[in-house]
Motif scaffolding. Structure first.
Motif, mmCIF file in Angstrom:
data_model
loop_
_atom_site.group_PDB
_atom_site.id
_atom_site.type_symbol
_atom_site.label_atom_id
_atom_site.label_comp_id
_atom_site.label_asym_id
_atom_site.label_seq_id
_atom_site.Cartn_x
_atom_site.Cartn_y
_atom_site.Cartn_z
ATOM 1 N N GLY A 133 1.014 -1.376 0.030
ATOM 2 C CA GLY A 133 -0.129 -0.120 -0.013
ATOM 3 C C GLY A 133 0.879 1.298 0.085
ATOM 4 N N GLY A 134 0.032 2.508 0.336
ATOM 5 C CA GLY A 134 0.733 3.735 0.300
ATOM 6 C C GLY A 134 0.734 4.386 1.609
ATOM 7 N N SER A 135 1.427 5.452 1.586
ATOM 8 C CA SER A 135 1.137 5.898 3.052
ATOM 9 C C SER A 135 0.490 7.377 3.017
ATOM 10 N N LEU A 136 -0.153 7.726 4.118
ATOM 11 C CA LEU A 136 -0.821 9.010 4.171
ATOM 12 C C LEU A 136 0.085 10.181 4.834
ATOM 13 N N ALA A 137 1.167 10.031 4.703
ATOM 14 C CA ALA A 137 2.043 11.123 5.476
ATOM 15 C C ALA A 137 3.117 11.397 4.031
ATOM 16 N N THR A 138 3.431 12.692 4.323
ATOM 17 C CA THR A 138 4.358 13.154 3.224
ATOM 18 C C THR A 138 5.457 14.183 3.893
ATOM 19 N N VAL A 139 6.765 14.038 3.614
ATOM 20 C CA VAL A 139 7.964 14.890 4.185
ATOM 21 C C VAL A 139 8.358 15.574 3.096
ATOM 22 N N HIS A 140 8.633 17.099 3.549
ATOM 23 C CA HIS A 140 9.178 17.973 2.529
ATOM 24 C C HIS A 140 10.626 18.210 3.023
ATOM 25 N N PHE A 141 11.618 17.791 2.493
ATOM 26 C CA PHE A 141 12.887 18.382 2.967
ATOM 27 C C PHE A 141 13.247 19.602 2.186
ATOM 28 N N ARG A 142 13.571 20.619 3.283
ATOM 29 C CA ARG A 142 14.125 21.837 2.580
ATOM 30 C C ARG A 142 15.783 21.876 2.820
ATOM 31 N N VAL A 143 16.378 22.109 1.917
ATOM 32 C CA VAL A 143 17.858 21.724 2.183
ATOM 33 C C VAL A 143 18.726 23.333 1.660
ATOM 34 N N GLN A 144 19.771 23.465 2.297
ATOM 35 C CA GLN A 144 20.759 24.372 1.919
ATOM 36 C C GLN A 144 22.064 23.747 1.563
ATOM 37 N N VAL A 145 22.634 23.811 0.651
ATOM 38 C CA VAL A 145 23.582 22.888 0.309
ATOM 39 C C VAL A 145 24.977 23.982 -0.098
ATOM 40 N N PRO A 146 26.038 23.644 0.499
ATOM 41 C CA PRO A 146 27.260 24.556 0.146
ATOM 42 C C PRO A 146 27.756 24.279 -1.169
ATOM 43 N N THR A 147 28.379 25.188 -1.691
ATOM 44 C CA THR A 147 29.021 25.331 -3.116
ATOM 45 C C THR A 147 30.065 24.025 -3.331
ATOM 46 N N GLY A 148 29.679 23.345 -4.367
ATOM 47 C CA GLY A 148 30.739 22.237 -4.695
ATOM 48 C C GLY A 148 30.557 20.717 -4.122
ATOM 49 N N VAL A 149 29.373 20.755 -3.327
ATOM 50 C CA VAL A 149 29.008 19.366 -2.647
ATOM 51 C C VAL A 149 28.051 18.713 -3.666
ATOM 52 N N ARG A 150 28.477 17.425 -3.834
ATOM 53 C CA ARG A 150 27.728 16.577 -4.592
ATOM 54 C C ARG A 150 26.564 16.045 -4.174
ATOM 55 N N LEU A 151 25.491 15.732 -4.781
ATOM 56 C CA LEU A 151 24.261 15.397 -4.465
ATOM 57 C C LEU A 151 23.945 13.880 -4.935
ATOM 58 N N GLU A 152 23.356 13.113 -3.932
ATOM 59 C CA GLU A 152 22.785 11.612 -4.403
ATOM 60 C C GLU A 152 21.445 11.577 -4.030
ATOM 61 N N LEU A 153 20.481 11.854 -4.638
ATOM 62 C CA LEU A 153 19.087 11.863 -4.158
ATOM 63 C C LEU A 153 18.140 10.837 -4.517
ATOM 64 N N VAL A 154 17.173 10.630 -3.600
ATOM 65 C CA VAL A 154 16.414 9.335 -3.917
ATOM 66 C C VAL A 154 15.054 10.003 -3.447
ATOM 67 N N MET A 155 14.107 9.892 -4.274
ATOM 68 C CA MET A 155 12.760 10.497 -3.936
ATOM 69 C C MET A 155 11.659 9.609 -4.789
ATOM 70 N N ILE A 156 11.260 8.376 -3.748
ATOM 71 C CA ILE A 156 10.236 7.366 -4.051
ATOM 72 C C ILE A 156 9.237 7.692 -4.771
ATOM 73 N N ASP A 157 8.069 8.560 -4.062
ATOM 74 C CA ASP A 157 6.872 9.118 -4.788
ATOM 75 C C ASP A 157 6.718 10.503 -4.025
ATOM 76 N N GLY A 158 7.193 11.436 -5.336
ATOM 77 C CA GLY A 158 7.060 12.649 -5.087
ATOM 78 C C GLY A 158 8.069 13.490 -5.835
ATOM 79 N N SER A 159 8.129 14.863 -5.736
ATOM 80 C CA SER A 159 9.174 15.674 -6.800
ATOM 81 C C SER A 159 10.507 16.119 -6.031
ATOM 82 N N ILE A 160 11.469 16.448 -7.176
ATOM 83 C CA ILE A 160 12.630 16.763 -6.756
ATOM 84 C C ILE A 160 12.894 18.282 -7.251
ATOM 85 N N VAL A 161 13.059 19.276 -6.777
ATOM 86 C CA VAL A 161 13.647 20.668 -7.364
ATOM 87 C C VAL A 161 14.916 20.931 -6.634
#
Length: 290
Positions: A133-161
């Motif tokens: 099944g699915g979940s009735l909850a959602t999490v919104h991560f708000r992130v500030q990332v320093p210059t030159g830091v690499r990102l590895e992102l996983v978003m199972i069900d939702g958006s990435i900006v």
């Protein structure tokens, strides 16, 4: 440099996603900043950020400190839902931050989302889907990332900006991705959703990969890009802003291939059901095609 690991547990009820359950699950609620994490992070290090449902919003930091805040939304009568945890810890070359549901787990290499028969897992680049099944909850991560830091992102069900200044790797299942970086490449894959990936410069020898099964994909490269290009759509259009690459524009199994400059960076753009495009950015990072 040292980091302090942090684990915070709040609640979420994990249920099936049929209409009757949704209708009787109670009022929608939300709370900001249920989790926060900060640590110094240097250029060349990596932030691995993983979420099961909701959104990842990433923007440049004004200093060398990584800052992560999570907001929670859920449906139900409880003050906070049950069975959601947030985990952060160090890993070789950086840190990881995860939202976990139920009996799910998160380590430097693995991300498992599972509860009441639902299973999804990620292992440094691969997502495996289980049944449930699915979940009735959602999490919104708000992130500030320093210059030159690499990102590895996983978003199972939702958006990435995401807006950053180093290479990005992103994996998803359901949802849109908008990824902008001043230093590529971008390697982004999802199953259901559109991907817009923009790189104003390219560095290193890694490939640019932008792929979806169901959706539209576009890779934006600098006007002076040195790349070997392969753009394909099974059921949809293929397009390019660059001269010197050739191929069809519409129909079944269409492709655009070619070499830009010295052909240094392999570029692979794919959609099964949807369009695939190779776009050009001008010297100011603006798209040639709106």
């Amino acid at each position: 440099m040292s980091f302090r690991p942090l684990v915070v547990v709040v609640a979420l009820s994990l249920v099936g996603c049929d209409a009757d359950v949704e209708a009787n699950a109670g009022p929608r609620q939300s709370r900001e900043q249920v989790f926060s994490y900060s640590a110094p992070l240097r250029a060349g290090q990596t932030l691995a950020l993983r979420n099961m449902s909701g959104q990842l919003s990433i923007e440049p930091a004004s200093d060398d400190t990584l800052r992560v805040v999570a907001d929670l939304a859920w449906r139900g009568d409880s003050a906070l839902p049950r069975d959601v945890s947030f985990r952060s810890d160090t890993m070789p070359g950086g840190v990881y931050v995860c939202a976990i549901v139920g009996k799910g787990q998160c380590t430097a290499d693995d991300y498992d989302v599972n509860s009441d028969g639902t299973g999804m897992s990620f292992r440094r680049g691969r997502v495996r889907l289980g049944m449930g099944g699915g979940s009735l909850a959602t999490v919104h991560f708000r992130v500030q990332v320093p210059t030159g830091v690499r990102l590895e992102l996983v978003m199972i069900d939702g958006s990435i900006v995401s807006a950053s200044s180093a290479p990005v790797k992103a994996r998803g299942v359901n949802g849109q991705m908008t990824i902008v970086t001043s230093v590529g490449p971008v390697n982004a894959k999802t199953v259901n959703g559109n991907i817009d990936a923009r790189m104003t410069t390219l560095s290193g020898t890694d490939s640019v990969v932008v792929e979806t099964v169901n959706g539209e994909v576009a890779a934006y490269l600098p006007m002076n890009a040195s790349a070997t290009v392969d753009v394909r759509a099974t059921n949809g259009t293929v397009q390019s802003d660059f001269a010197g690459v050739t191929g069809g524009s519409q129909g079944i199994n269409k492709a655009i291939t070619g070499v830009l400059g010295a052909g240094a960076t392999p570029v692979r753009v794919r959609s099964i059901n949807g369009g695939a495009a190779l776009r050009q950015l001008d010297a100011q990072g603006r798209p040639l095609t709106p």
